[in-house]
Scaffold this motif. Structure first.
Motif, PDB file in Angstrom:
ATOM      1  N   GLY A 125       0.813  -1.213   0.000  1.00  0.00           N
ATOM      2  CA  GLY A 125       0.000   0.000   0.000  1.00  0.00           C
ATOM      3  C   GLY A 125       0.843   1.257   0.000  1.00  0.00           C
ATOM      4  N   VAL A 126       1.899   1.294   0.840  1.00  0.00           N
ATOM      5  CA  VAL A 126       2.728   2.492   0.905  1.00  0.00           C
ATOM      6  C   VAL A 126       3.608   2.610  -0.337  1.00  0.00           C
ATOM      7  CG1 VAL A 126       4.750   1.513   2.111  1.00  0.00           C
ATOM      8  CG2 VAL A 126       4.079   3.878   2.527  1.00  0.00           C
ATOM      9  N   SER A 127       4.027   1.488  -0.903  1.00  0.00           N
ATOM     10  CA  SER A 127       4.888   1.533  -2.083  1.00  0.00           C
ATOM     11  C   SER A 127       4.131   1.991  -3.326  1.00  0.00           C
ATOM     12  CB  SER A 127       5.488   0.142  -2.348  1.00  0.00           C
ATOM     13  OG  SER A 127       6.314  -0.267  -1.278  1.00  0.00           O
ATOM     14  N   PHE A 128       2.855   1.623  -3.421  1.00  0.00           N
ATOM     15  CA  PHE A 128       2.076   1.934  -4.616  1.00  0.00           C
ATOM     16  C   PHE A 128       1.103   3.087  -4.413  1.00  0.00           C
ATOM     17  CE2 PHE A 128       2.511  -2.894  -5.307  1.00  0.00           C
ATOM     18  CZ  PHE A 128       3.811  -2.732  -5.750  1.00  0.00           C
ATOM     19  N   GLY A 129       1.146   3.720  -3.228  1.00  0.00           N
ATOM     20  CA  GLY A 129       0.305   4.882  -2.975  1.00  0.00           C
ATOM     21  C   GLY A 129      -1.161   4.560  -2.795  1.00  0.00           C
ATOM     22  N   SER A 130      -1.472   3.339  -2.377  1.00  0.00           N
ATOM     23  CA  SER A 130      -2.876   2.939  -2.226  1.00  0.00           C
ATOM     24  C   SER A 130      -3.251   2.657  -0.773  1.00  0.00           C
ATOM     25  CB  SER A 130      -3.145   1.679  -3.064  1.00  0.00           C
ATOM     26  OG  SER A 130      -2.289   0.617  -2.665  1.00  0.00           O
ATOM     27  N   LEU A 131      -2.414   3.076   0.159  1.00  0.00           N
ATOM     28  CA  LEU A 131      -2.642   2.765   1.571  1.00  0.00           C
ATOM     29  C   LEU A 131      -3.532   3.830   2.197  1.00  0.00           C
ATOM     30  CD1 LEU A 131      -1.903   0.811   3.865  1.00  0.00           C
ATOM     31  CD2 LEU A 131       0.021   2.327   4.405  1.00  0.00           C
ATOM     32  N   ASP A 132      -4.736   3.431   2.593  1.00  0.00           N
ATOM     33  CA  ASP A 132      -5.649   4.340   3.266  1.00  0.00           C
ATOM     34  C   ASP A 132      -5.347   4.389   4.764  1.00  0.00           C
ATOM     35  OD1 ASP A 132      -7.033   4.957   0.934  1.00  0.00           O
ATOM     36  OD2 ASP A 132      -8.303   3.170   1.130  1.00  0.00           O
ATOM     37  N   PRO A 133      -5.548   5.537   5.411  1.00  0.00           N
ATOM     38  CA  PRO A 133      -5.158   5.677   6.826  1.00  0.00           C
ATOM     39  C   PRO A 133      -5.840   4.695   7.760  1.00  0.00           C
ATOM     40  CG  PRO A 133      -5.545   7.826   5.841  1.00  0.00           C
ATOM     41  CD  PRO A 133      -5.997   6.821   4.839  1.00  0.00           C
ATOM     42  N   LEU A 134      -7.155   4.493   7.618  1.00  0.00           N
ATOM     43  CA  LEU A 134      -7.876   3.640   8.567  1.00  0.00           C
ATOM     44  C   LEU A 134      -7.427   2.184   8.481  1.00  0.00           C
ATOM     45  CD1 LEU A 134      -9.933   3.728  10.809  1.00  0.00           C
ATOM     46  CD2 LEU A 134     -11.742   3.324   9.115  1.00  0.00           C
ATOM     47  N   HIS A 191      -3.976  -2.460  10.534  1.00  0.00           N
ATOM     48  CA  HIS A 191      -2.866  -3.401  10.356  1.00  0.00           C
ATOM     49  C   HIS A 191      -1.783  -3.178  11.411  1.00  0.00           C
ATOM     50  CE1 HIS A 191      -4.484  -4.972   6.668  1.00  0.00           C
ATOM     51  NE2 HIS A 191      -4.342  -3.834   6.005  1.00  0.00           N
ATOM     52  N   ILE A 192      -1.429  -1.917  11.617  1.00  0.00           N
ATOM     53  CA  ILE A 192      -0.366  -1.604  12.578  1.00  0.00           C
ATOM     54  C   ILE A 192      -0.790  -2.001  13.994  1.00  0.00           C
ATOM     55  CG2 ILE A 192       0.894   0.300  13.659  1.00  0.00           C
ATOM     56  CD1 ILE A 192       0.807   1.713  10.917  1.00  0.00           C
ATOM     57  N   ALA A 193      -2.042  -1.712  14.350  1.00  0.00           N
ATOM     58  CA  ALA A 193      -2.525  -2.055  15.689  1.00  0.00           C
ATOM     59  C   ALA A 193      -2.505  -3.569  15.896  1.00  0.00           C
ATOM     60  CB  ALA A 193      -3.931  -1.512  15.890  1.00  0.00           C
ATOM     61  N   TYR A 194      -2.895  -4.318  14.880  1.00  0.00           N
ATOM     62  CA  TYR A 194      -2.893  -5.774  15.000  1.00  0.00           C
ATOM     63  C   TYR A 194      -1.478  -6.305  15.209  1.00  0.00           C
ATOM     64  CZ  TYR A 194      -3.561 -10.707  13.939  1.00  0.00           C
ATOM     65  OH  TYR A 194      -3.560 -12.076  14.013  1.00  0.00           O
ATOM     66  N   LEU A 195      -0.544  -5.840  14.378  1.00  0.00           N
ATOM     67  CA  LEU A 195       0.838  -6.301  14.500  1.00  0.00           C
ATOM     68  C   LEU A 195       1.433  -5.924  15.856  1.00  0.00           C
ATOM     69  CD1 LEU A 195       2.118  -5.409  10.916  1.00  0.00           C
ATOM     70  CD2 LEU A 195       1.656  -7.694  11.817  1.00  0.00           C
ATOM     71  N   ALA A 196       1.152  -4.700  16.302  1.00  0.00           N
ATOM     72  CA  ALA A 196       1.668  -4.264  17.600  1.00  0.00           C
ATOM     73  C   ALA A 196       1.074  -5.097  18.731  1.00  0.00           C
ATOM     74  CB  ALA A 196       1.365  -2.782  17.809  1.00  0.00           C
ATOM     75  N   ALA A 197      -0.206  -5.436  18.628  1.00  0.00           N
ATOM     76  CA  ALA A 197      -0.850  -6.233  19.669  1.00  0.00           C
ATOM     77  C   ALA A 197      -0.255  -7.635  19.728  1.00  0.00           C
ATOM     78  CB  ALA A 197      -2.355  -6.309  19.418  1.00  0.00           C
ATOM     79  N   VAL A 198      -0.018  -8.254  18.570  1.00  0.00           N
ATOM     80  CA  VAL A 198       0.574  -9.592  18.548  1.00  0.00           C
ATOM     81  C   VAL A 198       1.979  -9.557  19.147  1.00  0.00           C
ATOM     82  CG1 VAL A 198       1.376 -11.459  17.060  1.00  0.00           C
ATOM     83  CG2 VAL A 198      -0.816 -10.360  16.595  1.00  0.00           C
TER      84      VAL A 198
END
Length: 267
Positions: A228-237, A242-249
């Motif tokens: 998403g960040v590489s292709f400019g398609s990453l929406d904030p929400l 995704h970040i919250a899930y990875l941080a929680a794990v």
């Protein structure tokens, strides 16, 4: 009674973790060749084989978002390479420090606590993942597989994904008396997590019942962030999700690992 000026004072957690990293770095400087292939060379060879070799036979289409296959593949490989590297660093390297070299036992004979040993080990793993992901990104850029400067943000996402895998595996390793279980972890967790989470083809091409299995893996979340960040398609929400899930794990893994390190090393 006056204080003893020679008494060892336990360092705070941050300083203790850095001391552990310093010790690991001192060893690594002398032995880095042993892991250079798995950490740096192997992911690059994989990109050449799959992205450039096999990828030359894959025509841009809906499955690749209209991109060349090597471009589609590169952000995902940054994540999968980080997770694969985390596998070794969280299993055999940690197990050796417990059982074979007994490095941890030497460390906790100082004022450094088992929890601080864990923090230093996890920080060291994160630093190695960051170095490997950065090197891979540079090579991918030289091969023309990077199309946007924003791809640099794939590196922290790869590290976060790697640590979301690493922390629970470190906790698991701390419970092992023999290393045989790592073979099953590699075969039945790491390889499927690498192959069937959207790195090489969209998971929409898999049977629907497999989708939830992909969604619970750190690799899928990391790939979604990196692409998403590489292709400019990453929406904030979705990105926050995704970040919250990875941080929680990762946090759950740290809590478990801290308990098992204390159980194993406290005297």
């Amino acid at each position: 009674m006056p204080p003893n000026p020679h008494r060892l004072v336990p360092p705070n957690s941050a300083r203790a973790a850095l001391l552990v990293v310093e010790g690991l770095w001192a060893w690594y400087r002398r032995n880095w060749r042993a892991t250079a292939i798995s950490n740096f060379v192997q992911p690059v060879l994989f990109l050449l084989a799959m992205g450039v070799g096999f990828g030359s036979q894959v025509q841009p289409g809906d499955a690749t978002g209209g991109l060349r296959y090597v471009v589609f593949l590169a952000p995902a490989l940054i994540v999968t390479a980080a997770v694969q590297s985390a596998m070794f660093e969280s299993t055999y390297a940690v197990f050796s420090a417990f059982r074979w070299q007994k490095t941890y036992l030497g460390i906790v004979s100082t004022p450094i606590t088992p929890a601080q040993v864990l923090y230093g080990q996890l920080l060291w793993i994160a630093l190695k993942l960051a170095a490997g992901a950065t090197a891979f990104l540079l090579v991918a850029a030289l091969l023309g597989a990077v199309t946007s400067p924003a791809a640099v943000f794939a590196v922290p996402f790869a590290v976060l994904s790697g640590m979301a895998f690493s922390a629970p595996v470190v906790a698991f390793t701390a419970t092992r008396e023999k290393p045989e279980a790592f073979t099953g972890l590699y075969r039945f967790v790491l390889i499927p997590m690498t192959l069937f989470t959207g790195a090489f083809f969209p998971i929409s091409q898999l049977p629907g019942w497999l989708h939830p299995l992909a969604w619970v893996t750190p690799v899928w979340h990391g790939i979604e962030l990196a692409r998403g960040v590489s292709f400019g398609s990453l929406d904030p929400l979705p990105a926050l999700g995704h970040i919250a899930y990875l941080a929680a794990v990762a946090a759950v893994g740290v809590v478990l690992a801290r308990r098992y390190f204390h159980r194993r090393l406290a005297v």
